[in-house]
Write a protein that holds these residues in place. Structure first.
Motif, PDB file in Angstrom:
ATOM      1  N   THR A   4       0.848  -1.189   0.000  1.00  0.00           N
ATOM      2  CA  THR A   4       0.000   0.000   0.000  1.00  0.00           C
ATOM      3  C   THR A   4       0.883   1.237   0.000  1.00  0.00           C
ATOM      4  N   ASP A   5       0.275   2.380  -0.293  1.00  0.00           N
ATOM      5  CA  ASP A   5       1.033   3.634  -0.260  1.00  0.00           C
ATOM      6  C   ASP A   5       1.576   3.901   1.140  1.00  0.00           C
ATOM      7  N   LEU A   6       0.792   3.557   2.152  1.00  0.00           N
ATOM      8  CA  LEU A   6       1.233   3.776   3.529  1.00  0.00           C
ATOM      9  C   LEU A   6       2.502   2.985   3.820  1.00  0.00           C
ATOM     10  N   MET A   7       2.548   1.745   3.354  1.00  0.00           N
ATOM     11  CA  MET A   7       3.738   0.916   3.551  1.00  0.00           C
ATOM     12  C   MET A   7       4.945   1.520   2.839  1.00  0.00           C
ATOM     13  N   VAL A  63       2.028  13.305   3.422  1.00  0.00           N
ATOM     14  CA  VAL A  63       1.055  12.621   2.563  1.00  0.00           C
ATOM     15  C   VAL A  63       0.002  11.926   3.425  1.00  0.00           C
ATOM     16  N   GLN A  64      -1.262  12.166   3.109  1.00  0.00           N
ATOM     17  CA  GLN A  64      -2.366  11.560   3.849  1.00  0.00           C
ATOM     18  C   GLN A  64      -2.944  10.387   3.060  1.00  0.00           C
ATOM     19  N   VAL A  65      -3.172   9.283   3.737  1.00  0.00           N
ATOM     20  CA  VAL A  65      -3.741   8.103   3.085  1.00  0.00           C
ATOM     21  C   VAL A  65      -5.171   7.882   3.578  1.00  0.00           C
ATOM     22  N   ASP A  66      -5.953   7.149   2.779  1.00  0.00           N
ATOM     23  CA  ASP A  66      -7.327   6.853   3.176  1.00  0.00           C
ATOM     24  C   ASP A  66      -7.369   5.592   4.034  1.00  0.00           C
ATOM     25  N   THR A  68      -7.919   2.665   3.308  1.00  0.00           N
ATOM     26  CA  THR A  68      -7.329   1.477   2.681  1.00  0.00           C
ATOM     27  C   THR A  68      -5.809   1.564   2.591  1.00  0.00           C
ATOM     28  N   GLY A  69      -5.252   2.705   3.016  1.00  0.00           N
ATOM     29  CA  GLY A  69      -3.802   2.856   2.997  1.00  0.00           C
ATOM     30  C   GLY A  69      -3.255   3.454   1.718  1.00  0.00           C
ATOM     31  N   TYR A  70      -4.138   4.053   0.900  1.00  0.00           N
ATOM     32  CA  TYR A  70      -3.697   4.643  -0.365  1.00  0.00           C
ATOM     33  C   TYR A  70      -3.884   6.162  -0.362  1.00  0.00           C
ATOM     34  N   ALA A  71      -3.019   6.846  -1.137  1.00  0.00           N
ATOM     35  CA  ALA A  71      -2.992   8.312  -1.122  1.00  0.00           C
ATOM     36  C   ALA A  71      -3.483   8.929  -2.426  1.00  0.00           C
ATOM     37  N   ARG A  72      -4.109   8.147  -3.277  1.00  0.00           N
ATOM     38  CA  ARG A  72      -4.523   8.647  -4.588  1.00  0.00           C
ATOM     39  C   ARG A  72      -5.387   9.901  -4.479  1.00  0.00           C
ATOM     40  N   LYS A  73      -6.417   9.871  -3.654  1.00  0.00           N
ATOM     41  CA  LYS A  73      -7.311  11.016  -3.525  1.00  0.00           C
ATOM     42  C   LYS A  73      -6.557  12.239  -3.010  1.00  0.00           C
ATOM     43  N   TYR A  74      -5.664  12.006  -2.054  1.00  0.00           N
ATOM     44  CA  TYR A  74      -4.910  13.125  -1.492  1.00  0.00           C
ATOM     45  C   TYR A  74      -3.985  13.736  -2.541  1.00  0.00           C
ATOM     46  N   PHE A  75      -3.282  12.893  -3.298  1.00  0.00           N
ATOM     47  CA  PHE A  75      -2.378  13.410  -4.321  1.00  0.00           C
ATOM     48  C   PHE A  75      -3.126  14.265  -5.342  1.00  0.00           C
ATOM     49  N   PHE A  76      -4.282  13.804  -5.784  1.00  0.00           N
ATOM     50  CA  PHE A  76      -5.033  14.556  -6.786  1.00  0.00           C
ATOM     51  C   PHE A  76      -5.569  15.862  -6.201  1.00  0.00           C
ATOM     52  N   ARG A  77      -6.025  15.813  -4.967  1.00  0.00           N
ATOM     53  CA  ARG A  77      -6.517  17.033  -4.323  1.00  0.00           C
ATOM     54  C   ARG A  77      -5.368  18.020  -4.112  1.00  0.00           C
ATOM     55  N   TYR A  78      -4.233  17.497  -3.665  1.00  0.00           N
ATOM     56  CA  TYR A  78      -3.061  18.341  -3.419  1.00  0.00           C
ATOM     57  C   TYR A  78      -2.611  19.035  -4.707  1.00  0.00           C
TER      58      TYR A  78
END
Length: 206
Positions: A4-7, A63-66, A68-78
């Protein structure tokens, strides 16, 4: 099992370049498309993304993750807000520029890591150095300031006594020559070269 992105972010915090490479490859193409569609400016897009990935490497905690441990939404918002910031700073509409279809090409993570595992990174650096030896003095200085020293476009222009546009053009010229040098030997050269450039930046930061 896919990490996951968090890992990956936890590993990046400990200086793991492979983890950074994995996260970069996971989001680079989709973020590039998203930013370019909004700016319609190739150089602005590249600079905004470079700033993002430098920040990720230097301070992955931001970086903030959701859940599920992924940061896709945060990256796009950022990046959405970074584009808005770019428009505000420019005080005018960003100029539309042409972009090659190659820049929007989808490259799978499997293909990318196969390339990365099969070829020695030092050999790729050697090819890059060969190109830098052949380019003009100004192009060498622009590459050094923008890539190795992570200077902004404006800082580079001021240090060299040239315009921002000249910095954009010279850097783009060098990167194009690097990609052309690498392409005959390696597939998906755009991503490989871009990734190596980031690794070169971070190697100099440590």
């Amino acid at each position: 099992m896919n990490k996951t992105d968090l890992m990956l972010l936890k590993k990046i915090r400990n200086g793991d370049q492979n983890a950074f490479s994995a996260l970069y490859q996971r989001y680079y193409d989709s973020l590039y498309k998203m930013v370019f569609i909004r700016t319609r400016d190739k150089y602005c897009t590249e600079e905004l993304l470079q700033n993002l990935w430098l920040k990720v490497f230097e301070n992955p905690e931001f970086v903030q993750v959701d859940e599920t441990g992924y940061a896709r939404k945060y990256f796009f918002r950022y990046m959405h807000f970074r584009v808005i910031d770019a428009f505000k700073a420019d005080n005018k509409s960003l100029k539309t520029s042409e972009i090659a279809e190659e820049s929007l090409e989808e490259i799978s993570a499997t293909e990318y890591f196969q390339i990365f595992e099969e070829n020695d990174i030092q050999e790729l650096f050697r090819l890059i150095k060969e190109v830098l030896y052949e380019v003009s003095d100004t192009e060498q200085k622009v590459y050094d300031l923008r890539i190795r020293q992570n200077k902004s476009v404006k800082e580079t222009a001021q240090l060299l006594g040239v315009t921002d546009k000249t910095v954009h053009n010279k850097l783009n010229s060098v990167l194009t020559k690097i990609r052309n040098q690498v392409e005959p030997r390696y597939k998906s050269s755009k991503n490989v070269v871009d990734m190596l450039i980031y690794i070169e930046i971070f190697s100099n930061l440590n």
